[in-house]
Design a protein around this motif. Structure first.
Motif, PDB file in Angstrom:
ATOM      1  N   PHE A 174       1.103  -1.196   0.230  1.00 54.67           N
ATOM      2  CA  PHE A 174      -0.128   0.028  -0.048  1.00 54.67           C
ATOM      3  C   PHE A 174       0.860   1.388   0.452  1.00 54.67           C
ATOM      4  O   PHE A 174       1.164   1.703   0.486  1.00 54.67           O
ATOM      5  CB  PHE A 174      -1.208  -0.032   1.262  1.00 54.67           C
ATOM      6  N   ALA A 175       0.611   1.885  -0.739  1.00 51.44           N
ATOM      7  CA  ALA A 175       1.352   3.415  -1.012  1.00 51.44           C
ATOM      8  C   ALA A 175       0.910   3.816  -0.371  1.00 51.44           C
ATOM      9  O   ALA A 175      -0.181   4.558  -0.640  1.00 51.44           O
ATOM     10  CB  ALA A 175       1.151   3.882  -2.523  1.00 51.44           C
ATOM     11  N   PRO A 176       1.072   5.462   1.005  1.00 48.26           N
ATOM     12  CA  PRO A 176       0.829   6.704   0.955  1.00 48.26           C
ATOM     13  C   PRO A 176      -0.016   7.420   0.367  1.00 48.26           C
ATOM     14  O   PRO A 176       0.355   7.417  -0.823  1.00 48.26           O
ATOM     15  CB  PRO A 176       1.919   7.506   1.607  1.00 48.26           C
ATOM     16  N   VAL A 177      -1.757   7.333   0.641  1.00 52.91           N
ATOM     17  CA  VAL A 177      -2.284   8.245  -0.495  1.00 52.91           C
ATOM     18  C   VAL A 177      -2.934   9.734   0.243  1.00 52.91           C
ATOM     19  O   VAL A 177      -3.445   9.618   1.782  1.00 52.91           O
ATOM     20  CB  VAL A 177      -3.099   7.495  -0.720  1.00 52.91           C
ATOM     21  N   SER A 178      -2.823  10.636  -0.009  1.00 54.29           N
ATOM     22  CA  SER A 178      -3.583  12.138   0.501  1.00 54.29           C
ATOM     23  C   SER A 178      -4.067  12.600   0.381  1.00 54.29           C
ATOM     24  O   SER A 178      -4.491  13.058  -1.240  1.00 54.29           O
ATOM     25  CB  SER A 178      -1.845  13.097   1.153  1.00 54.29           C
ATOM     26  N   ILE A 179      -4.367  13.755   0.746  1.00 54.95           N
ATOM     27  CA  ILE A 179      -5.531  14.399   0.270  1.00 54.95           C
ATOM     28  C   ILE A 179      -5.503  15.776  -1.126  1.00 54.95           C
ATOM     29  O   ILE A 179      -5.803  15.892  -2.065  1.00 54.95           O
ATOM     30  CB  ILE A 179      -6.540  15.337   0.699  1.00 54.95           C
ATOM     31  N   LYS A 180      -4.314  15.755  -0.855  1.00 46.53           N
ATOM     32  CA  LYS A 180      -3.532  16.411  -1.312  1.00 46.53           C
ATOM     33  C   LYS A 180      -2.994  16.073  -3.260  1.00 46.53           C
ATOM     34  O   LYS A 180      -3.649  16.972  -4.363  1.00 46.53           O
ATOM     35  CB  LYS A 180      -2.297  16.736  -1.537  1.00 46.53           C
ATOM     36  N   ILE A 194     -14.286  10.105  -3.326  1.00 44.85           N
ATOM     37  CA  ILE A 194     -12.678   9.992  -3.565  1.00 44.85           C
ATOM     38  C   ILE A 194     -12.547   8.377  -2.624  1.00 44.85           C
ATOM     39  O   ILE A 194     -11.098   8.443  -2.574  1.00 44.85           O
ATOM     40  CB  ILE A 194     -12.321  10.923  -3.581  1.00 44.85           C
ATOM     41  N   SER A 195     -13.313   7.532  -1.779  1.00 40.12           N
ATOM     42  CA  SER A 195     -13.301   6.978  -0.710  1.00 40.12           C
ATOM     43  C   SER A 195     -13.246   5.643  -1.495  1.00 40.12           C
ATOM     44  O   SER A 195     -13.958   5.467  -2.480  1.00 40.12           O
ATOM     45  CB  SER A 195     -13.563   6.644   0.045  1.00 40.12           C
ATOM     46  N   GLY A 196     -12.158   4.820  -1.189  1.00 43.22           N
ATOM     47  CA  GLY A 196     -12.612   2.990  -1.486  1.00 43.22           C
ATOM     48  C   GLY A 196     -13.032   2.075  -0.592  1.00 43.22           C
ATOM     49  O   GLY A 196     -14.034   2.912  -0.060  1.00 43.22           O
ATOM     50  N   VAL A 197     -13.302   0.417  -1.799  1.00 42.32           N
ATOM     51  CA  VAL A 197     -14.385   0.092  -0.671  1.00 42.32           C
ATOM     52  C   VAL A 197     -13.659  -0.379   0.666  1.00 42.32           C
ATOM     53  O   VAL A 197     -14.875  -0.279   1.764  1.00 42.32           O
ATOM     54  CB  VAL A 197     -14.583  -1.389  -1.248  1.00 42.32           C
ATOM     55  N   CYS A 198     -12.995   0.204   1.096  1.00 42.09           N
ATOM     56  CA  CYS A 198     -12.676  -0.194   2.697  1.00 42.09           C
ATOM     57  C   CYS A 198     -12.612   1.190   3.308  1.00 42.09           C
ATOM     58  O   CYS A 198     -12.426   1.366   4.017  1.00 42.09           O
ATOM     59  CB  CYS A 198     -10.915  -0.215   2.360  1.00 42.09           C
ATOM     60  N   GLY A 199     -12.940   2.647   2.451  1.00 35.76           N
ATOM     61  CA  GLY A 199     -13.369   3.682   3.420  1.00 35.76           C
ATOM     62  C   GLY A 199     -12.247   4.464   3.830  1.00 35.76           C
ATOM     63  O   GLY A 199     -12.082   5.563   3.888  1.00 35.76           O
ATOM     64  N   ARG A 200     -11.222   3.727   3.089  1.00 34.90           N
ATOM     65  CA  ARG A 200      -9.612   4.725   3.037  1.00 34.90           C
ATOM     66  C   ARG A 200      -9.871   5.147   1.145  1.00 34.90           C
ATOM     67  O   ARG A 200     -10.211   4.872   0.463  1.00 34.90           O
ATOM     68  CB  ARG A 200      -8.571   4.258   3.430  1.00 34.90           C
ATOM     69  N   LEU A 201      -8.550   6.584   1.369  1.00 36.84           N
ATOM     70  CA  LEU A 201      -8.781   7.463  -0.131  1.00 36.84           C
ATOM     71  C   LEU A 201      -8.303   6.294  -0.848  1.00 36.84           C
ATOM     72  O   LEU A 201      -7.671   5.833  -0.719  1.00 36.84           O
ATOM     73  CB  LEU A 201      -7.756   8.135  -0.147  1.00 36.84           C
ATOM     74  N   MET A 202      -9.241   6.330  -2.076  1.00 39.54           N
ATOM     75  CA  MET A 202      -8.368   5.026  -3.040  1.00 39.54           C
ATOM     76  C   MET A 202      -7.157   5.323  -3.583  1.00 39.54           C
ATOM     77  O   MET A 202      -6.250   6.246  -3.323  1.00 39.54           O
ATOM     78  CB  MET A 202      -9.524   5.050  -4.519  1.00 39.54           C
ATOM     79  N   CYS A 203      -6.542   3.956  -3.235  1.00 43.97           N
ATOM     80  CA  CYS A 203      -4.935   3.723  -4.193  1.00 43.97           C
ATOM     81  C   CYS A 203      -4.689   4.372  -5.746  1.00 43.97           C
ATOM     82  O   CYS A 203      -3.377   4.578  -5.888  1.00 43.97           O
ATOM     83  CB  CYS A 203      -4.596   2.476  -3.909  1.00 43.97           C
ATOM     84  N   CYS A 204      -5.199   4.421  -6.529  1.00 51.41           N
ATOM     85  CA  CYS A 204      -5.541   4.093  -7.927  1.00 51.41           C
ATOM     86  C   CYS A 204      -4.816   5.960  -7.622  1.00 51.41           C
ATOM     87  O   CYS A 204      -4.161   6.201  -8.899  1.00 51.41           O
ATOM     88  CB  CYS A 204      -6.852   4.820  -8.339  1.00 51.41           C
ATOM     89  N   LEU A 205      -5.213   6.826  -6.179  1.00 51.31           N
ATOM     90  CA  LEU A 205      -4.443   8.315  -6.850  1.00 51.31           C
ATOM     91  C   LEU A 205      -3.700   8.568  -7.060  1.00 51.31           C
ATOM     92  O   LEU A 205      -2.904   9.372  -7.534  1.00 51.31           O
ATOM     93  CB  LEU A 205      -5.251   8.476  -5.138  1.00 51.31           C
ATOM     94  N   LYS A 206      -3.187   7.656  -6.015  1.00 51.95           N
ATOM     95  CA  LYS A 206      -1.180   6.967  -6.260  1.00 51.95           C
ATOM     96  C   LYS A 206      -1.236   7.815  -8.065  1.00 51.95           C
ATOM     97  O   LYS A 206       0.092   7.843  -8.361  1.00 51.95           O
ATOM     98  CB  LYS A 206      -1.157   6.868  -5.658  1.00 51.95           C
ATOM     99  N   ASN A 207      -2.308   6.506  -8.305  1.00 51.37           N
ATOM    100  CA  ASN A 207      -1.270   6.121 -10.269  1.00 51.37           C
ATOM    101  C   ASN A 207      -0.743   7.683 -10.945  1.00 51.37           C
ATOM    102  O   ASN A 207       0.112   7.483 -11.931  1.00 51.37           O
ATOM    103  CB  ASN A 207      -2.663   5.416 -10.989  1.00 51.37           C
TER     104      ASN A 207
END
Length: 306
Positions: A174-180, A194-207
């Motif tokens: 898991f890569a760190p993901v921020s609102i920025k 902008i949250s995924g199934v897990c309730g955290r920010l989506m990992c794809c924001l990092k892509n």
């Protein structure tokens, strides 16, 4: 360079390297290997290939064998036994009234250990549960507490994009993901969107973060003053990041205002400063360091006065 085979296990998205020895394995094959947890059944995701010595941890363990039909049957039997073990563990959790949610369970290939994965809000005293399970299964029991992102990675699912979740399909870590990152991509800051199934920010924001950062540096900020190619001054009304187009409110010679769209490359404006990691510009970092030094000097002076 060293020849390796890349293998992935059911609960681990990460690829582990093994020495092929005299074996030739292709992607999709199943192999039997020895790991720190014992003998394991894994899937080949990278066949025989060479990698740099620095990318592997020596010494490499050799692949024991390509999985036989008997091995396939044994793995299938383990899958059926895991379902029963999962049911029994749930019953024991209810019996001991523990505040924990069982996610999955896994037999090692050689049946030397059963691993149970669970989530909980805090620390759980499961010592009595382990004793109870050990008396039922007559083998080593290991309980692992995981977070909500790991839970989603294990269970899998479909994202809002309609594709299999990234964490379940290919992400090994898991890569760190921020609102920025969402701000850089001009996305809605509504947590639901902008949250995924897990309730955290989506990992794809990092892509696409680096691409958007580079594109944004070529654009002015909304509200900035710019000079257009037709000699008019105006203020930026909005920007299209991917199209690199800017809408500008310009003042015409008759003092009327009009919104016109220009390619960013044709406008003259003060470019954005490249941001440091963590979203802070170098000037902001220097200013904060200067303030800290002033505070330290004031504290030393007050101690001397006392």
């Amino acid at each position: 360079m060293i020849e390796v085979i890349g293998v992935r296990f059911r609960q681990a998205g990460k690829i582990y390297y093994f020495a092929p020895g005299k074996l030739k394995a292709d992607r999709g094959d199943h192999v039997i290997v020895e790991t720190a947890r014992g003998v394991e059944y894994g899937e080949v995701v990278c066949g025989n290939h060479e990698v740099e010595d620095s990318k592997v941890i020596q010494p490499l363990r050799e692949v024991m064998r390509i999985a036989t039909e008997k091995d396939e049957e044994h793995e299938a039997e383990n899958g059926r036994r895991q379902k029963e073990a999962f049911r029994i563990c749930q019953e024991k959790i209810r019996k001991h009234k523990l505040e924990m949610k069982l996610i999955d369970c896994e037999y090692t290939f050689d049946n030397s250990k059963i691993l149970f994965y669970f989530t909980a809000d805090g620390r759980i005293d499961f010592r009595e549960l382990v004793k109870d399970l050990a008396s039922v299964f007559r083998t080593r029991i290991e309980l692992r507490q995981v977070g909500v992102r790991d839970e989603t990675k294990i269970l899998g699912g479909i994202g809002i994009c309609g594709r299999t979740l990234c964490c379940h399909s290919y992400l090994s870590e898991f890569a760190p993901v921020s609102i920025k990152m969402a701000k850089e991509q001009n996305l809605s800051l509504n947590p639901v969107k902008i949250s995924g199934v897990c309730g955290r920010l989506m990992c794809c924001l990092k892509n696409e973060e680096e691409v958007y950062e580079e594109l944004n540096r070529k654009l002015p900020n909304v509200g900035d003053s710019v000079l257009t190619p037709d000699g008019l001054k105006g203020d930026v009304n909005s920007v299209s990041i991917l199209k690199q187009l800017v809408k500008v409110v310009v003042t015409l010679p008759n003092d009327e205002k009009e919104i016109r769209e220009y390619p960013a490359a044709e406008l003259k404006f003060r470019p954005r400063q490249k941001k440091e990691r963590g979203g802070r510009g170098k000037q902001n970092v220097d200013r904060e360091l200067a303030e800290l030094e002033k505070m330290e000097k004031r504290e030393k002076k007050s101690k001397l006065d006392d």
